[in-house]
Design an enzyme around this catalytic site. Sequence first.
Site, PDB file in Angstrom:
ATOM      1  N   GLY A   6       0.918  -1.233  -0.049  1.00 59.42           N
ATOM      2  CA  GLY A   6      -0.038   0.019  -0.030  1.00 59.42           C
ATOM      3  C   GLY A   6       0.745   1.275   0.097  1.00 59.42           C
ATOM      4  N   GLY A   7       1.909   1.219  -0.600  1.00 59.09           N
ATOM      5  CA  GLY A   7       3.095   2.172  -0.574  1.00 59.09           C
ATOM      6  C   GLY A   7       2.754   3.355  -1.343  1.00 59.09           C
ATOM      7  CE1 TYR A 177     -10.334  -0.481   7.708  1.00 61.41           C
ATOM      8  CE2 TYR A 177     -10.920   1.267   9.198  1.00 61.41           C
ATOM      9  CZ  TYR A 177     -10.085   0.611   8.457  1.00 61.41           C
ATOM     10  OH  TYR A 177      -8.707   1.248   8.583  1.00 61.41           O
TER      11      TYR A 177
END
Length: 349
Positions: A6-7, A177
């Site tokens: 997720g960079g 979530y």
Amino acid sequence: MILVTGGAGFIGSHIVSAFTSTGHEVRVLDALLPAAHRTPPPVPDGVDWRHADVRDRGAVADALRGVDAVCHQAAMVGLGKDFADAPDYVGCNDLGTAVLLAGMAAAGVHRLVLASSMVVYGEGRYECARHGVVRPGPRRTVDLEAGRFEPPCPHCGEPLAAGPVGEEAPADPRNVYATTKLAQEHLAASWARATGGRAAALRYHNVYGPGMPRDTPYAGVASLFRSALARGEAPQVFEDGGQRRDFVHVRDVAGANLTAMDGLSALPEGVLRAYNVGSGEPHTVGEMASALAAAHGGDAPVVTGEYRLGDVRHITASSRRLCDELGWKPVVGFAEGMAEFAKAALRAG
């Protein structure tokens, strides 16, 4: 080398910059999901870029070659539209984490920093004058409709005093979530026990700052207010604006990841340690909207009385553990950060 999943995202890109600026070699794995990335991000100089999904076993195994540690930021965030979104959240967050951890075990990678969230707590810490520390249940629709936003004592119904929540507070996720973020922590803890690895779970509070996405499910409340001001509209504040949060700047969050990564060696083998990441300066949502409006030169916020089921009333952090154990310290104050953010450009994703 550090692998940052997720960079390419809002927080992940700041973490990549923090690692590279301190001399770390970085590899990025990001699926560029359309909900989070409506425009392709630039590839930072010197960073090994991999466009792949963390659920892809082959891509993960390839990305882990030559890696010494992992900073796992990849996730699907937000409340979703309804419970029909649950499979997507579980797939992205929990299956993705399981695939990554299995790959780490096979590759002999024993250090992990995991992006977790304050949402694992549900409501924050509350005290009743008669019953001490209590855990209020979810707020009732009838109370929210009537404008009674403060959760009462579950035993006597009297008002409660809210305070900062510590890492030892019991988990009480209130939506899909939040449940997936807690499951990520449990998976990482199981991985650490099984492999002798070391893991730090960073429970982010309300992150904001430059590069924050707008008009996507990944946009936080600060971004929504900032977008309204950019359109010449007054920010719309839900409830009575008195819900309290800990707004922490994204550069401080990136610094916390750097500190945690460097501090993993101090943890015992086979252990996951959770750390809150907050500014230590709690403010109400109304105060944040007013600060943004004043700094931007826009209209004053409008309090609407609207609400969202699943939202909590107060959740603020005690980040003492991260400060005391690993030496991290937030450096961007509320006024400074909001003034900067009010003038910053938002991105479409």
